[in-house]
Design an enzyme around this catalytic site. Structure first.
Site, mmCIF file in Angstrom:
data_model
loop_
_atom_site.group_PDB
_atom_site.id
_atom_site.type_symbol
_atom_site.label_atom_id
_atom_site.label_comp_id
_atom_site.label_asym_id
_atom_site.label_seq_id
_atom_site.Cartn_x
_atom_site.Cartn_y
_atom_site.Cartn_z
ATOM 1 N N LYS A 33 -60.344 -65.006 -30.751
ATOM 2 C CA LYS A 33 -61.036 -65.799 -29.482
ATOM 3 C C LYS A 33 -60.073 -66.931 -30.573
ATOM 4 O O LYS A 33 -59.979 -68.150 -29.666
ATOM 5 C CB LYS A 33 -61.919 -65.672 -30.356
ATOM 6 C CG LYS A 33 -62.538 -64.904 -29.234
ATOM 7 C CD LYS A 33 -63.685 -65.648 -27.911
ATOM 8 C CE LYS A 33 -64.470 -64.608 -27.333
ATOM 9 N NZ LYS A 33 -64.585 -62.906 -28.085
ATOM 10 N N SER A 40 -73.218 -67.734 -30.105
ATOM 11 C CA SER A 40 -73.548 -67.533 -31.876
ATOM 12 C C SER A 40 -72.239 -66.202 -33.087
ATOM 13 O O SER A 40 -72.366 -65.654 -33.572
ATOM 14 C CB SER A 40 -75.356 -66.317 -32.278
ATOM 15 O OG SER A 40 -74.874 -65.186 -31.107
ATOM 16 N N GLU A 44 -65.141 -50.879 -22.252
ATOM 17 C CA GLU A 44 -66.622 -51.445 -22.565
ATOM 18 C C GLU A 44 -67.061 -50.317 -23.237
ATOM 19 O O GLU A 44 -66.848 -48.834 -23.233
ATOM 20 C CB GLU A 44 -66.772 -51.460 -20.845
ATOM 21 C CG GLU A 44 -66.524 -52.838 -19.892
ATOM 22 C CD GLU A 44 -67.285 -52.960 -18.926
ATOM 23 O OE1 GLU A 44 -68.238 -53.874 -18.574
ATOM 24 O OE2 GLU A 44 -67.941 -51.411 -18.143
ATOM 25 N N GLY A 56 -72.937 -50.984 -21.925
ATOM 26 C CA GLY A 56 -72.759 -52.343 -21.301
ATOM 27 C C GLY A 56 -71.626 -52.301 -20.369
ATOM 28 O O GLY A 56 -71.057 -52.787 -20.884
ATOM 29 N N ASP A 67 -71.084 -53.114 -17.319
ATOM 30 C CA ASP A 67 -71.157 -54.018 -16.102
ATOM 31 C C ASP A 67 -69.885 -54.421 -15.258
ATOM 32 O O ASP A 67 -69.822 -53.872 -14.617
ATOM 33 C CB ASP A 67 -71.221 -55.776 -16.847
ATOM 34 C CG ASP A 67 -70.426 -56.254 -17.456
ATOM 35 O OD1 ASP A 67 -71.283 -55.723 -18.545
ATOM 36 O OD2 ASP A 67 -69.913 -57.161 -17.209
ATOM 37 N N SER A 100 -59.571 -56.166 -31.509
ATOM 38 C CA SER A 100 -59.694 -57.624 -31.113
ATOM 39 C C SER A 100 -60.711 -58.352 -32.950
ATOM 40 O O SER A 100 -60.048 -59.630 -32.203
ATOM 41 C CB SER A 100 -60.525 -57.542 -29.898
ATOM 42 O OG SER A 100 -61.436 -56.630 -30.249
HETATM 43 C C1 LIG Z 1 -65.023 -62.046 -27.597
HETATM 44 C C2 LIG Z 1 -64.952 -60.504 -27.428
HETATM 45 C C3 LIG Z 1 -64.080 -59.524 -26.871
HETATM 46 C C4 LIG Z 1 -64.461 -59.633 -25.549
HETATM 47 O O1 LIG Z 1 -63.406 -60.358 -24.865
HETATM 48 P P1 LIG Z 1 -63.970 -61.165 -23.771
HETATM 49 O O2 LIG Z 1 -62.836 -62.013 -23.340
HETATM 50 O O3 LIG Z 1 -65.456 -61.486 -23.192
HETATM 51 O O4 LIG Z 1 -63.649 -59.882 -23.522
HETATM 52 C C5 LIG Z 1 -64.051 -58.007 -27.404
HETATM 53 N N1 LIG Z 1 -63.524 -58.228 -29.217
HETATM 54 C C6 LIG Z 1 -63.754 -59.169 -29.910
HETATM 55 C C7 LIG Z 1 -63.903 -59.191 -31.459
HETATM 56 C C8 LIG Z 1 -64.696 -60.480 -29.538
HETATM 57 O O5 LIG Z 1 -64.336 -61.820 -30.260
#
Ligand SMILES: *Cc1c(COP(=O)(O)O)cnc(C)c1O
Length: 328
Positions: free
Chosen positions: A55, A80, A211, A215, A217, A311
């Site tokens: 992010k 949050s 996903e 969840g 969606d 991620s």
């Molecule tokens: C926000 C987040 C996601 C999901 O990302 P999107 O861009 O909303 O699809 C996945 N893994 C982590 C660690 C995140 O912080």
């Protein structure tokens, strides 16, 4: 057909803004993962990104593109989770004040981390609201109006999407050809940016979104051909508890993502255990989504070269310890 919200040029522009600021995260290999899946697996380790998740890429890209006037007034975010830390850290690095609106029951560790990034920066603060009695959108609108701040949403924003796409760009530029790329899906900022980057570099690549089972969606939305809204899902993948994909992210997903598959919380726990035990990696539950699809055989890619985005790695230690101790 209307044009998609971002193009490859936007991802290149994001990569230029992030150069020397974001970490070029490592690409990890595992003989065990390769043996178990029959594929050559390349893990892009965004758990090693600044503030612990991809992010940072989107948040920094959005703030770095502010006009001088926007910079003076600052940025506002509701979150949050990892987006809060991404905006707070980016604001600090760029000298842009940030206000993060968080619910009163946000995890203490996330609140503390966000405040630590803002410390000593005038105009920056966390605003706490009661999620049962107050409307966060109203609070945000009031602050934005009073202070002239720019709201940066966590996924449905072209600069956010383009920044997230630099993760896939770096991966492909490092490892070369890939047959498939697996990416977790919350609101779809990461998968949409990564799909634009991957399809530009490797037009034949199959991009698969993952996903949580509870969840799904985006999976439902693809089947319906329109954005489907669901109730807040109950899952340990707290970064993917979104109720709907975005107005900007969904058309990109429809155009470039081959399919969205799902994994269960039990599969996420086993994958977290795999990363801790075999690869010595702390990966948060949401961060395991894409890997779990491959490691648990939801996706089969024997003989192929597969990229997997890990991620993030931000997880409260007591919860993490509990999940590691859960019998697999
Ligand atoms: C926000 C987040 C996601 C999901 O990302 P999107 O861009 O909303 O699809 C996945 N893994 C982590 C660690 C995140 O912080």
């Amino acid at each position: 057909m209307t044009a998609l919200a971002i193009s490859f040029a936007d991802i290149e522009a994001a990569a230029a803004r992030l150069a020397g600021v974001a970490h070029r995260t490592p690409v990890l290999r595992s003989r065990t993962a390769d043996e178990r899946t029959g594929a050559q697996v390349f893990f892009k380790a965004e758990n090693h990104q600044r503030m612990g998740a991809f992010k940072f890429r989107g948040g920094y890209n959005a703030l770095a593109a502010f006009t001088p006037e926007q910079r003076r007034a600052g940025a506002l975010a509701f979150s949050s989770g990892n987006h809060a830390q991404a905006i707070a850290l980016s604001g600090r690095l760029l000298g842009i004040p940030t206000v993060i609106v968080m619910p009163h029951d946000a995890p203490a560790a996330k609140l503390a981390a966000t405040r630590a990034y803002q410390q000593g920066q005038s105009g920056s603060e966390v605003v706490i609201y009661d999620r049962y009695t107050e409307d966060r959108a109203a609070i945000g609108q009031r602050i934005a109006a009073e202070r002239g701040m720019t709201l940066i949403p966590p996924f449905d924003h072209p600069h956010v999407m383009a920044g997230q796409g630099t993760a896939a760009l770096e991966l492909i530029d490092e490892v070369g050809h890939l047959d498939a790329l697996l990416v977790c899906v919350g609101g779809g900022g990461l998968v949409s940016g990564c799909a634009v980057a991957a399809k530009h570099r490797l037009p034949g690549i199959t991009v698969v979104g993952v996903e949580p089972e509870a969840g799904n969606d985006t999976q439902q939305s693809l089947a319906a051909g329109r954005i489907v809204h669901i109730d807040v899902p109950k899952t340990i993948a707290d970064g993917a508890q979104t109720q709907a994909s975005g107005q900007l992210t969904f058309p990109v997903i429809q155009a470039l993502v081959a399919r969205v598959v799902t994994v269960s919380d039990a599969q996420l726990v086993r994958s977290m255990q795999f990363f801790a035990e075999r690869m010595k990696q702390v990966v948060e539950p949401t961060g395991c989504l894409a890997a779990a699809a491959l490691l648990e055989g939801v996706e089969t890619w024997r003989g192929a070269r597969v990229g997997v985005i890990l991620s993030g790695g931000n997880v409260d230690l007591p919860r993490y310890a509990e999940m590691l101790a859960t019998p697999a």
